[in-house]
Design a protein around this motif. Sequence first.
Motif, PDB file in Angstrom:
ATOM      1  N   GLN A  86       0.817  -1.202   0.000  1.00 18.03           N
ATOM      2  CA  GLN A  86       0.000   0.000   0.000  1.00 18.03           C
ATOM      3  C   GLN A  86       0.857   1.260   0.000  1.00 18.03           C
ATOM      4  O   GLN A  86       0.476   2.278  -0.594  1.00 18.03           O
ATOM      5  N   LEU A  90      -0.250   3.690  -3.140  1.00 15.72           N
ATOM      6  CA  LEU A  90      -0.933   4.973  -2.933  1.00 15.72           C
ATOM      7  C   LEU A  90      -0.294   6.119  -3.724  1.00 15.72           C
ATOM      8  O   LEU A  90      -1.007   6.891  -4.382  1.00 15.72           O
ATOM      9  N   LEU A 117      -9.007   2.954  -4.559  1.00 16.34           N
ATOM     10  CA  LEU A 117      -8.859   3.131  -3.111  1.00 16.34           C
ATOM     11  C   LEU A 117      -9.857   2.270  -2.340  1.00 16.34           C
ATOM     12  O   LEU A 117      -9.525   1.697  -1.304  1.00 16.34           O
TER      13      LEU A 117
END
Length: 326
Positions: A86, A90, A117
């Motif tokens: 992650q 991101l 997301l």
Amino acid sequence: MGFHNNKTGRYQLYSDSERKAYAQQQREANRQSIMSKWITVWRLKDERKWTDAAIKKYLGTPVEQNGYKVFPVSQIKQVEQSDAFQQWMLPRLEKLYKRDCQEYGEDIASDIKNASLALLRSHSESSAPRVEQILIDALKEVIGAFQPDELAYLALTSKIELPIRDRWAYTVHQLLPNQYVVSREWKRVDLAVVQDRKPVALVELKAMYSYDAAMDPISISGFCDSLERDERKALKLAGDDASVFTVLLATHPRTSVPIEYEQVIKYRNLINRSFRTFGDAHAIEKAANEAVSARFNGKNVIAAGKLPGGIAFDIEVDVLYWVMKA
């Protein structure tokens, strides 16, 4: 049903168009079955925004299913739950969002980003409750990890929290996905579930006898105070993300202990005194449950019950348990 085919001179059960439709149906069913268990490399890159480099780093080499290069859905979800992935994904989504804003406009770009997301959040939000449920389910079924009557023997002759903790830990180890590590005595906490070297769940246990609560309902021989101190210690280690659980166990003999086992079974005199006071095992259990319920009033008790331990030394034994979540 069926017909005579004048072209071939044979009797056919289905027409050619029916055969083709059935074959198409089977291919589609097979494709859907594969898609529910596997994800193609193309879908990883197109739908989930992976790159070739990330696939190689986090997943390795794909397998082939019906000519498609695929990875198991379970493996992908495990990786996508990890902090390391992650932290990589991101910033990538932000970069793709800026690109999509120029190409499609802000509204469409936001939809694309939010969909990605939501997928990541669904993994991270579902992981903690799943760990909690597996912990509870494994405790309820831990008796299956013992030989017949073994738990009764250990409960009468030793401190039962360690044998239960050890079998419970191994059962959870078998049930949880590979990204979790189940540890005993993790930083002096009885049991811990760890992911990426960070705690997800911490568990502290204390063991007593049912007579401790029944005969001393106010202080319960200090066991609850001791468990609360352990809870405070675990909370300091847990930080903001880990759940903390405390478990109180109570060995509960269902008959008094004969004199010949005086040096074998621990606390024979106190066990027998409780039988003289309350009369039978049911009354002792009821008093113990009432005392613990009163002592834990206002706490988040998420599970309670008893493990049937079997019979040792002609004495039937249960182990009562209460699980609290901080």
